[in-house]
Design a protein around this motif. Sequence first.
Motif, PDB file in Angstrom:
ATOM      1  N   ALA A  58       4.665 -14.685   2.517  1.00  0.00           N
ATOM      2  CA  ALA A  58       5.403 -14.174   1.357  1.00  0.00           C
ATOM      3  C   ALA A  58       4.472 -14.007   0.164  1.00  0.00           C
ATOM      4  CB  ALA A  58       6.561 -15.119   1.010  1.00  0.00           C
ATOM      5  N   ALA A  59       3.540 -14.947  -0.017  1.00  0.00           N
ATOM      6  CA  ALA A  59       2.575 -14.820  -1.117  1.00  0.00           C
ATOM      7  C   ALA A  59       1.677 -13.599  -0.905  1.00  0.00           C
ATOM      8  CB  ALA A  59       1.740 -16.094  -1.225  1.00  0.00           C
ATOM      9  N   TYR A  64       0.608  -7.865  -2.334  1.00  0.00           N
ATOM     10  CA  TYR A  64       0.584  -6.444  -1.977  1.00  0.00           C
ATOM     11  C   TYR A  64       1.468  -5.633  -2.915  1.00  0.00           C
ATOM     12  CZ  TYR A  64      -1.563  -7.753   2.491  1.00  0.00           C
ATOM     13  OH  TYR A  64      -2.388  -8.234   3.461  1.00  0.00           O
ATOM     14  N   ILE A  65       2.606  -6.191  -3.294  1.00  0.00           N
ATOM     15  CA  ILE A  65       3.486  -5.487  -4.233  1.00  0.00           C
ATOM     16  C   ILE A  65       2.748  -5.248  -5.551  1.00  0.00           C
ATOM     17  CG2 ILE A  65       5.584  -5.738  -5.641  1.00  0.00           C
ATOM     18  CD1 ILE A  65       6.861  -7.147  -3.230  1.00  0.00           C
ATOM     19  N   TRP A  66       1.999  -6.226  -5.987  1.00  0.00           N
ATOM     20  CA  TRP A  66       1.251  -6.101  -7.244  1.00  0.00           C
ATOM     21  C   TRP A  66       0.034  -5.188  -7.072  1.00  0.00           C
ATOM     22  CZ3 TRP A  66      -3.745  -7.859  -8.374  1.00  0.00           C
ATOM     23  CH2 TRP A  66      -4.104  -7.768  -9.718  1.00  0.00           C
ATOM     24  N   LEU A  67      -0.626  -5.247  -5.931  1.00  0.00           N
ATOM     25  CA  LEU A  67      -1.895  -4.563  -5.728  1.00  0.00           C
ATOM     26  C   LEU A  67      -1.758  -3.071  -5.426  1.00  0.00           C
ATOM     27  CD1 LEU A  67      -5.017  -4.848  -5.331  1.00  0.00           C
ATOM     28  CD2 LEU A  67      -4.528  -5.316  -2.921  1.00  0.00           C
ATOM     29  N   PHE A  68      -0.906  -2.718  -4.491  1.00  0.00           N
ATOM     30  CA  PHE A  68      -0.860  -1.338  -4.020  1.00  0.00           C
ATOM     31  C   PHE A  68       0.038  -0.473  -4.897  1.00  0.00           C
ATOM     32  CE2 PHE A  68      -1.884  -3.624   0.018  1.00  0.00           C
ATOM     33  CZ  PHE A  68      -3.166  -3.114   0.141  1.00  0.00           C
ATOM     34  N   PRO A  69      -0.343   0.800  -5.107  1.00  0.00           N
ATOM     35  CA  PRO A  69       0.408   1.651  -6.026  1.00  0.00           C
ATOM     36  C   PRO A  69       1.625   2.346  -5.402  1.00  0.00           C
ATOM     37  CG  PRO A  69      -1.571   2.790  -5.307  1.00  0.00           C
ATOM     38  CD  PRO A  69      -1.612   1.420  -4.707  1.00  0.00           C
ATOM     39  N   GLY A  76       8.377  -1.868   1.321  1.00  0.00           N
ATOM     40  CA  GLY A  76       8.178  -2.536   2.610  1.00  0.00           C
ATOM     41  C   GLY A  76       7.797  -3.999   2.443  1.00  0.00           C
ATOM     42  N   SER A  77       6.932  -4.274   1.484  1.00  0.00           N
ATOM     43  CA  SER A  77       6.528  -5.661   1.231  1.00  0.00           C
ATOM     44  C   SER A  77       7.705  -6.489   0.738  1.00  0.00           C
ATOM     45  CB  SER A  77       5.391  -5.688   0.212  1.00  0.00           C
ATOM     46  OG  SER A  77       4.252  -5.044   0.737  1.00  0.00           O
ATOM     47  N   ALA A  78       8.519  -5.906  -0.134  1.00  0.00           N
ATOM     48  CA  ALA A  78       9.697  -6.626  -0.631  1.00  0.00           C
ATOM     49  C   ALA A  78      10.682  -6.897   0.505  1.00  0.00           C
ATOM     50  CB  ALA A  78      10.368  -5.828  -1.744  1.00  0.00           C
TER      51      ALA A  78
END
Length: 138
Positions: A58-59, A64-69, A76-78
């Motif tokens: 989850a971390a 990934y939510i923060w990193l990828f635009p 998908g990450s959420a």
Amino acid sequence: MTADPAESPSNSLQSLWQSQEQEIPPVTLEEIRAKAAAFERKIRRRNLRKYLGSAVAAACFAFYIWLFPGWMIKLGSALIILALGWTMWRLRQRGDARIPGGTPGRWSTPTATPWSASTRGWPPSGAATFPCSCRVWP
């Protein structure tokens, strides 16, 4: 010339059978309790590994939510984080080694109610039930 009933073949076989040494020694209550405690420890360690692994995953997906635009990667990450939360909730609900009616303070909370049409209305009443309380839709 009558045979003595005590010497009949059935009595001699019975006495032979009763005089044999037992192959499997009887299991004591202490042995059962020790094996049950070992099983509970094994399940607790397994659950802890799964909780920790899910927290790490989850971390990573939160990163990934923060990193990828891209919005699809974020979505998908959420969704993966939500799925991890759901599986950990289900593990907490059904994946432990609770003993029904166990000693107080030791895994004695009641287990989750199995799914049935009479309790929650889902899954449908036509679902097949297996001995493990699993349901499969036709």
